[in-house]
Design a protein around this motif. Sequence first.
Motif, PDB file in Angstrom:
ATOM      1  N   ARG A 122       0.831  -1.200   0.000  1.00 64.37           N
ATOM      2  CA  ARG A 122       0.000   0.000   0.000  1.00 64.37           C
ATOM      3  C   ARG A 122       0.874   1.261   0.000  1.00 64.37           C
ATOM      4  NH1 ARG A 122      -2.874  -1.270   4.057  1.00 64.37           N
ATOM      5  NH2 ARG A 122      -1.734  -0.103   5.648  1.00 64.37           N
ATOM      6  N   LEU A 123       1.914   1.241   0.831  1.00 63.83           N
ATOM      7  CA  LEU A 123       2.794   2.394   0.931  1.00 63.83           C
ATOM      8  C   LEU A 123       3.561   2.614  -0.368  1.00 63.83           C
ATOM      9  CD1 LEU A 123       4.852   3.328   4.053  1.00 63.83           C
ATOM     10  CD2 LEU A 123       5.813   3.620   1.795  1.00 63.83           C
ATOM     11  N   GLY A 124       4.033   1.540  -0.984  1.00 62.46           N
ATOM     12  CA  GLY A 124       4.752   1.663  -2.247  1.00 62.46           C
ATOM     13  C   GLY A 124       3.887   2.277  -3.331  1.00 62.46           C
ATOM     14  N   ARG A 125       2.639   1.824  -3.435  1.00 60.97           N
ATOM     15  CA  ARG A 125       1.735   2.373  -4.450  1.00 60.97           C
ATOM     16  C   ARG A 125       1.438   3.845  -4.171  1.00 60.97           C
ATOM     17  NH1 ARG A 125      -0.482  -3.003  -3.894  1.00 60.97           N
ATOM     18  NH2 ARG A 125      -2.000  -2.260  -2.375  1.00 60.97           N
ATOM     19  N   ARG A 126       1.297   4.194  -2.891  1.00 64.44           N
ATOM     20  CA  ARG A 126       1.053   5.596  -2.540  1.00 64.44           C
ATOM     21  C   ARG A 126       2.278   6.454  -2.867  1.00 64.44           C
ATOM     22  NH1 ARG A 126      -1.057   6.142   3.255  1.00 64.44           N
ATOM     23  NH2 ARG A 126      -2.925   5.356   2.226  1.00 64.44           N
ATOM     24  N   ALA A 127       3.468   5.944  -2.585  1.00 63.18           N
ATOM     25  CA  ALA A 127       4.688   6.687  -2.907  1.00 63.18           C
ATOM     26  C   ALA A 127       4.779   6.949  -4.408  1.00 63.18           C
ATOM     27  CB  ALA A 127       5.915   5.917  -2.423  1.00 63.18           C
ATOM     28  N   GLN A 128       4.355   5.983  -5.202  1.00 59.48           N
ATOM     29  CA  GLN A 128       4.378   6.181  -6.652  1.00 59.48           C
ATOM     30  C   GLN A 128       3.418   7.292  -7.053  1.00 59.48           C
ATOM     31  OE1 GLN A 128       6.437   4.467  -8.903  1.00 59.48           O
ATOM     32  NE2 GLN A 128       5.751   6.153 -10.208  1.00 59.48           N
ATOM     33  N   ARG A 129       2.252   7.330  -6.427  1.00 60.61           N
ATOM     34  CA  ARG A 129       1.294   8.394  -6.741  1.00 60.61           C
ATOM     35  C   ARG A 129       1.858   9.761  -6.367  1.00 60.61           C
ATOM     36  NH1 ARG A 129      -2.291   4.297  -4.980  1.00 60.61           N
ATOM     37  NH2 ARG A 129      -2.549   5.165  -2.883  1.00 60.61           N
ATOM     38  N   VAL A 130       2.568   9.826  -5.247  1.00 65.69           N
ATOM     39  CA  VAL A 130       3.193  11.088  -4.840  1.00 65.69           C
ATOM     40  C   VAL A 130       4.245  11.511  -5.855  1.00 65.69           C
ATOM     41  CG1 VAL A 130       4.729  12.130  -3.107  1.00 65.69           C
ATOM     42  CG2 VAL A 130       2.731  10.820  -2.376  1.00 65.69           C
ATOM     43  N   GLN A 131       5.099  10.588  -6.265  1.00 63.85           N
ATOM     44  CA  GLN A 131       6.140  10.918  -7.245  1.00 63.85           C
ATOM     45  C   GLN A 131       5.509  11.413  -8.551  1.00 63.85           C
ATOM     46  OE1 GLN A 131      10.096   8.833  -7.869  1.00 63.85           O
ATOM     47  NE2 GLN A 131       8.919   7.876  -9.500  1.00 63.85           N
ATOM     48  N   ASP A 132       4.466  10.728  -8.998  1.00 64.88           N
ATOM     49  CA  ASP A 132       3.811  11.130 -10.245  1.00 64.88           C
ATOM     50  C   ASP A 132       3.180  12.513 -10.105  1.00 64.88           C
ATOM     51  OD1 ASP A 132       4.524   8.681 -11.313  1.00 64.88           O
ATOM     52  OD2 ASP A 132       2.561   7.761 -10.996  1.00 64.88           O
ATOM     53  N   ALA A 133       2.600  12.801  -8.939  1.00 65.46           N
ATOM     54  CA  ALA A 133       1.932  14.091  -8.742  1.00 65.46           C
ATOM     55  C   ALA A 133       2.925  15.243  -8.701  1.00 65.46           C
ATOM     56  CB  ALA A 133       1.111  14.058  -7.450  1.00 65.46           C
ATOM     57  N   VAL A 134       4.079  15.024  -8.081  1.00 63.54           N
ATOM     58  CA  VAL A 134       5.073  16.091  -7.941  1.00 63.54           C
ATOM     59  C   VAL A 134       5.893  16.230  -9.216  1.00 63.54           C
ATOM     60  CG1 VAL A 134       7.097  16.863  -6.624  1.00 63.54           C
ATOM     61  CG2 VAL A 134       5.131  15.882  -5.438  1.00 63.54           C
ATOM     62  N   GLY A 135       6.108  15.125  -9.924  1.00 62.28           N
ATOM     63  CA  GLY A 135       6.831  15.187 -11.186  1.00 62.28           C
ATOM     64  C   GLY A 135       8.336  15.247 -11.045  1.00 62.28           C
ATOM     65  N   ALA A 136       8.860  14.629  -9.970  1.00 62.34           N
ATOM     66  CA  ALA A 136      10.309  14.577  -9.725  1.00 62.34           C
ATOM     67  C   ALA A 136      10.597  13.309  -8.930  1.00 62.34           C
ATOM     68  CB  ALA A 136      10.768  15.816  -8.947  1.00 62.34           C
ATOM     69  N   PRO A 137      11.857  12.857  -8.905  1.00 65.15           N
ATOM     70  CA  PRO A 137      12.179  11.657  -8.124  1.00 65.15           C
ATOM     71  C   PRO A 137      11.835  11.850  -6.645  1.00 65.15           C
ATOM     72  CG  PRO A 137      13.971  12.206  -9.606  1.00 65.15           C
ATOM     73  CD  PRO A 137      13.026  13.357  -9.662  1.00 65.15           C
ATOM     74  N   PHE A 138      11.255  10.804  -6.053  1.00 66.21           N
ATOM     75  CA  PHE A 138      10.851  10.798  -4.654  1.00 66.21           C
ATOM     76  C   PHE A 138      11.707   9.770  -3.930  1.00 66.21           C
ATOM     77  CE2 PHE A 138       7.121   9.680  -1.610  1.00 66.21           C
ATOM     78  CZ  PHE A 138       7.712  10.404  -0.585  1.00 66.21           C
TER      79      PHE A 138
END
Length: 275
Positions: A122-138
């Motif tokens: 769940r956390l990994g999928r959420r982290a991916q959504r954050v990275q996609d939303a910000v548009g930079a490496p997370f």
Amino acid sequence: MFEPRELGSGLGYRAELAEMIDQHADRIDWLEVITEHFLFAPADRRERLRALATRFPIVPHGVEMSIGSDREVDGVYLEALAALVAEIDAPWFSDHLCFTRTDQVALGVLVPLPRTRQAARRLGRRAQRVQDAVGAPFLLENITYYVDLAGPLSEAQFIAEVMENCECHLLLDLTNLDINARNHDFDPLEFLGTIPVERVAQVHLAGGEDNDDGEPSLDTHGEPVPPRVWELLAELVGRTTVRATLVERDRNFPDDPYELLAEIDRARTLLAGSV
């Protein structure tokens, strides 16, 4: 997948270090700032940050995203973070593998997560959504924890499972690793052998408080980087290419700036041997 670029050896920006940073800019490759100090800051503070960004690459490092909470990351926070990252052309942004708030309460501390595969996925999928939303490496950072929550996964296995479910990278805090290994009696080299070290883009280096009387060692960010942590960095760069190191000091700032500059230089020398 976003690929973080090489930054070199940097220093955590603190107001108490501003004069030293200005006077010794040629010895510091990049700076890390606390995201929340600037996220909704007055215009004059953001202007100072933009001025710093003309001299150094700057990475926002968050403490309040609370990516491990039950709810999604706050949309207003994410929009402001994306704007900040774009404004200073940050090479990446980072936060902690933990939670810091519930729906009603801001806890004010980095709280460890239950180490289950379900939580990690769940956390990994959420982290991916954050990275996609910000548009930079997370980058996600391992935390220090003083109470070890029993679970089916070790900390290293949990981190590896998170990384299986996103295209983000790791900010490996070697001081946190050292302290957790000693407080909870596990082998830090086994930890390095379990996590996907090829996903480590950045390293944190700091000093803590050693206790040998049965009390836990503490992550204080108030002392020089200890020999054990330098040894872990040497081990890590022998296993993978590390793109950046960051010396953190939050208190007990040395009168002699060369104490911190020497640590930055030492980290840079070790980075030069990265495979």
